[in-house]
Scaffold this motif. Structure first.
Motif, mmCIF file in Angstrom:
data_model
loop_
_atom_site.group_PDB
_atom_site.id
_atom_site.type_symbol
_atom_site.label_atom_id
_atom_site.label_comp_id
_atom_site.label_asym_id
_atom_site.label_seq_id
_atom_site.Cartn_x
_atom_site.Cartn_y
_atom_site.Cartn_z
ATOM 1 N N SER A 99 0.829 -1.216 0.000
ATOM 2 C CA SER A 99 0.000 0.000 0.000
ATOM 3 C C SER A 99 0.859 1.260 0.000
ATOM 4 N N THR A 100 0.250 2.329 -0.446
ATOM 5 C CA THR A 100 0.909 3.633 -0.415
ATOM 6 C C THR A 100 1.190 4.056 1.012
ATOM 7 N N ALA A 101 0.239 3.802 1.901
ATOM 8 C CA ALA A 101 0.392 4.191 3.301
ATOM 9 C C ALA A 101 1.603 3.505 3.931
ATOM 10 N N TRP A 102 1.803 2.219 3.629
ATOM 11 C CA TRP A 102 2.941 1.507 4.197
ATOM 12 C C TRP A 102 4.249 2.037 3.622
ATOM 13 N N GLY A 103 4.272 2.317 2.323
ATOM 14 C CA GLY A 103 5.475 2.858 1.704
ATOM 15 C C GLY A 103 5.898 4.168 2.343
ATOM 16 N N TYR A 104 4.934 5.032 2.592
ATOM 17 C CA TYR A 104 5.241 6.306 3.251
ATOM 18 C C TYR A 104 5.660 6.069 4.700
ATOM 19 N N ALA A 105 4.925 5.203 5.393
ATOM 20 C CA ALA A 105 5.184 4.967 6.811
ATOM 21 C C ALA A 105 6.569 4.369 7.017
ATOM 22 N N GLY B 155 6.497 3.678 22.007
ATOM 23 C CA GLY B 155 5.979 5.044 22.043
ATOM 24 C C GLY B 155 4.747 5.256 21.199
ATOM 25 N N ALA B 156 4.255 4.180 20.559
ATOM 26 C CA ALA B 156 3.070 4.284 19.692
ATOM 27 C C ALA B 156 3.243 5.415 18.685
ATOM 28 N N LEU B 157 4.406 5.435 18.023
ATOM 29 C CA LEU B 157 4.740 6.525 17.110
ATOM 30 C C LEU B 157 4.453 6.175 15.655
ATOM 31 N N TRP B 158 3.517 5.280 15.444
ATOM 32 C CA TRP B 158 3.204 4.874 14.073
ATOM 33 C C TRP B 158 2.498 6.011 13.343
ATOM 34 N N PRO B 159 2.847 6.233 12.065
ATOM 35 C CA PRO B 159 2.201 7.294 11.282
ATOM 36 C C PRO B 159 0.687 7.091 11.203
ATOM 37 N N LEU B 160 -0.051 8.189 11.156
ATOM 38 C CA LEU B 160 -1.510 8.136 11.164
ATOM 39 C C LEU B 160 -2.057 7.359 9.974
ATOM 40 N N GLY B 161 -1.471 7.573 8.790
ATOM 41 C CA GLY B 161 -1.963 6.871 7.606
ATOM 42 C C GLY B 161 -1.861 5.365 7.753
ATOM 43 N N LEU B 162 -0.795 4.903 8.406
ATOM 44 C CA LEU B 162 -0.615 3.469 8.618
ATOM 45 C C LEU B 162 -1.651 2.933 9.605
ATOM 46 N N LEU B 163 -1.925 3.692 10.647
ATOM 47 C CA LEU B 163 -2.933 3.267 11.616
ATOM 48 C C LEU B 163 -4.316 3.186 10.972
ATOM 49 N N GLY C 164 -4.902 13.188 3.666
ATOM 50 C CA GLY C 164 -4.234 11.904 3.778
ATOM 51 C C GLY C 164 -5.064 10.853 4.469
ATOM 52 N N ALA C 165 -5.755 11.218 5.552
ATOM 53 C CA ALA C 165 -6.530 10.251 6.316
ATOM 54 C C ALA C 165 -7.669 9.687 5.483
#
Length: 767
Positions: free
Chosen positions: A436-442, A457-465, A663-664
């Motif tokens: 996915s695009t979201a994973w590539g960016y993340a 730290g739960a620092l995962w990018p919002l798009g990935l979540l 993005g979301a």
């Protein structure tokens, strides 16, 4: 080659034995060697329960406070890390508290009690043949006193580079790991004997261990120590095991029509061993209905086949003891053909885990076609050892078996099939996510930090979540099913589905979770001696010392944790689990030197790589059996995967939009599309399997059994399409209301679509 040369050289003298090739002192050396080797094995068990192992604390200082250390005149403050002393002191106190718990004390006592009973049986048997029981017991006392001063073997942690090595895998030197590294040789004068005599000693020891009416994991580990100590290549032992297995089965086969043994079998119908033998490969299919003692077995098979290494027929039969004359014991030794368990066992397991079965990696086609009896008659694939490979996800049904073809023929290799639908759904979901695009960016953001910083730290990018829903539920369901499959696997091993043979377990991803559950269950039930070695690759399991200490108690040989610090997929999938206990697939196991940690970070850039790296990893950790041709195929498949991923990455980069205001929303839309693709792929796989099962049941199937299998698969396929996949994580069906799938989720059906059975039938008729 060595065996053949020796055989020709001894053609004129087939009646040699330990008594003829070893003098009194050398026979005494043999019992001492066995005593030393078994004592080393016992020390490995004890080291798992040592709170101070792997710590640098001086025993005289380990209970001192920081102030005490500073005041200690023997302590050089200028060169001593006082803070490290404090940390290690606290860690040792924590381990001592854990080890003093009633459950851990009971587990330690039980594991040592089992080992001591096995060792006593071995030494008594050796004493009967070589010298005397008293001499053997005396040597054991001497060995225990000497070993008390020595440290147990502690395999070094390894870091593996990313270079492929499909050529020369069979050469131990090229791998950098020798048998002596894994099982350190015990010093013995017998190592100076001529090679032919050392081979005969090893062969005799194999027969003597088989005479105990089992070939359990500690027996196999003992033979590995003896092979190393006698300075023989591992191939001598594996070739010998293969010939002995073939000889026992062929000799038993010759007696299938003996009237005397048929009569004895009728008398023994109610005995436990008869039932085991009847259900085994050496039972109904090969031995027929024989049982009890069959004296002709000695001359018919064992003597001639076992004498091939120079050992006389009389000596071979004598060393085998009751095994030489009992087809029932031979049957129990090899277990059910292809892991095929009795109908009652299968019914019980099917209630817990769907699709549970052992699939033979070699000869699997005949089993798939329903020709199990024909496959059972092929004794050439039978071995004294078993290896079970467990896949962690699927994108095609063939991936249940394909990754394990790389395991060599020295053992009887099976693939464990379980919960096909859940594993296919997970595999398709993970593939969709990493594409996915979201994973590539993340991923470009994640790699800027350490993976544990992201997890903790739960620092995962919002798009990935946003797209996490595509994989979170499939992973949760598959993980729960894997835990159940592990418990069922433990039950199958305890019930001797694979006979009285040592089992090696290898699994990647959730396959390693199955093994974790299996070993934990075995330890809880104090079922020792079943598992020889374990390789857990990219394991979504805790990494705590306490958890792995428990697993170590039921593994007689090697326990290997293969991990990658670059496995971001595993970190993301496991983020909602109990991450405070660590993740074995991302880090080394601390505090247990007997656990081998293998860092493959340079080899593995993502979780999906493991499927194509099983052979490469096994070859580089010194695994004893690798098929070079299959390893080359595996490496070629990995190249194709990487090329495909490169194309997808370039396409994603071209279509990539900035993860800003919109993005979301775009991530939500992408997640909707991914869910639809995953569902379509999973359903397509189910349809294909349903079609194949229909061919079996209407063509080459075997009547009632095939019809039952066909009905089971079609019922599930129909449920998937008509009723929705409304199972919770435990596998219970929550709702059976007919539904259809639409843009807004599951809706009540008005006119139901065709079932998978109908579609499969139409496909077959058109074909």
């Amino acid at each position: 080659m060595v065996n053949e040369t020796h055989h020709k050289g001894k053609a004129e003298d087939q009646e040699e034995s330990l008594a003829t090739i070893l003098n009194a002192d050398q026979r005494s050396d043999l019992t001492l060697l066995i005593a030393d080797a078994t004592t080393a094995m016992r020390e490995t068990i004890l080291s798992s329960f040592d709170a101070g192992v792997s710590l640098s604390l001086d025993p005289s200082d380990d209970l001192l406070t920081e102030d005490d250390k500073i005041r200690n005149p023997n302590l050089d403050v200028a060169t001593t890390d006082v803070e490290q002393y404090d940390r290690e002191r606290k860690l040792k106190e924590q381990r001592e508290k854990e080890l003093s718990s009633p459950k851990m004390l009971e587990l330690k006592a039980a594991s040592l009690r089992f080992f001591d009973e096995w060792r006593e049986g071995v030494l008594q048997r050796i004493g009967e043949v070589v010298n005397s029981k008293e001499t053997a017991s005396s040597h054991l006392m001497d060995a225990s006193a000497a070993q008390a001063q020595a440290k147990p073997h502690q395999p070094a942690d390894k870091k593996i580079d990313g270079q492929a090595n499909s050529s020369g895998v069979a050469d131990e030197a090229s791998k950098g790991i020798t048998l002596g590294d894994l099982y350190p040789p015990v010093s013995t004068p017998l190592a100076s004997l001529e090679e032919s005599h050392r081979i005969l000693v090893l062969h005799s020891m194999l027969l003597l261990l088989l005479s105990l009416e089992h070939y359990i994991a500690p027996s196999r580990v003992l033979l590995l120590y003896l092979t190393s100590s006698l300075r023989l290549p591992l191939s001598v032992l594996t070739n010998d095991e293969e010939k002995v297995a073939h000889g026992l089965l062929e000799a038993a086969k010759e007696l299938s029509g003996a009237s005397e043994t048929q009569k004895k079998a009728t008398e023994n119908q109610s005995s436990r061993k008869w039932k085991v033998g009847l259900a085994s490969v050496a039972g109904a299919a090969i031995i027929g209905v024989t049982g009890g003692l069959a004296a002709p077995l000695v001359a018919a098979g064992v003597g001639s086949v076992m004498g091939g290494l120079g050992l006389g027929a009389t000596a071979a039969a004598g060393y085998l003891g009751t095994v030489a004359g009992s087809t029932v014991i031979v049957g129990g030794l090899f277990g059910a053909y292809g892991g095929r368990m009795t109908g009652q066992m299968m019914d019980n397991y099917a209630r817990e885990v769907e699709d549970f079965a052992f699939l033979p990696v070699r000869g699997a086609r005949r089993r798939f076609e329903g020709k199990e009896e024909e496959a059972a008659s092929e004794s050439r694939h039978r071995r004294l050892r078993v290896t079970i490979g467990i896949s962690g996800w699927l994108t095609e049904k063939e991936e249940v078996v394909t990754p394990w073809r790389v395991v060599g023929k020295g053992a009887e290799v099976f693939a464990l099939r379980y919960e096909l639908e859940a594993l296919m759904n997970l595999g398709n979901s993970m593939t969709a996510m990493v594409s996915s695009t979201a994973w590539g960016y993340a991923k470009s953001e994640i790699i800027k930090r350490t993976i544990f910083a992201d997890i903790m730290g739960a620092l995962w990018p919002l798009g990935l979540l946003k797209i996490s829903r595509v994989v979170d539920n499939p992973f949760s369901i598959a993980k729960s099913r894997a835990e159940k499959a592990g418990e069922v696997l433990a039950d199958a091993l305890i019930n001797k589905a694979q006979g009285e043979r040592p089992v090696t377990l290898i699994g990647y991803s959730l396959g390693a979770r199955v093994i974790y559950s299996c070993l934990t269950s075995l330890a809880k039930r104090q079922a020792f001696g079943l598992v020889e070695s374990v390789v857990m690759i990219g394991a979504p399991t805790p990494s705590t010392t306490a958890e792995w200490r428990v697993m170590r108690t039921v593994v007689s040989g090697r326990l290997i944790n293969v991990y990658s610090e670059n496995d971001y997929v595993l970190g993301f999938l496991y983020r909602t689990s109990s991450i405070q206990f660590g993740i074995a697939g991302l880090q080394k196991i601390e505090g247990l030197p007997s656990v081998e940690n293998v860092d493959v970070s340079e080899m593995v850039s993502g979780h999906l790589r493991y499927r194509y790296l099983v052979g490469s990893i096994l070859s580089k950790i010194g695994f004893e059996d690798i098929e070079l041709e299959e390893l080359e195929k595996e490496e070629e498949a990995l190249k194709l995967l990487e090329e495909e991923e490169t194309k997808k990455a370039l396409l994603a980069k071209q279509n990539k939009t900035k993860q800003g205001v919109g993005g979301a929303d775009e991530a939500d839309q992408e997640a909707d599309s991914m869910e639809k693709q995953v569902q379509e792929k999973t359903q397509k796989s189910l349809l294909q399997r349903a079609t194949e099962q229909l061919y079996i049941s209407t063509g080459t199937g075997t009547g009632k059994d095939a019809g039952t299998v066909q009905k089971s698969y079609y019922q599930r396929a129909t449920d998937q399409l008509h009723f929705g996949n409304n199972k919770d994580a435990s596998g219970s069906v929550q709702d059976r209301t007919p539904v259809t799938r639409g843009q807004h989720g599951a809706q009540p059906a008005t006119s139901g679509p065709k079932s998978y059975m109908q579609l499969a039938a139409e496909k077959m008729s058109l074909g």
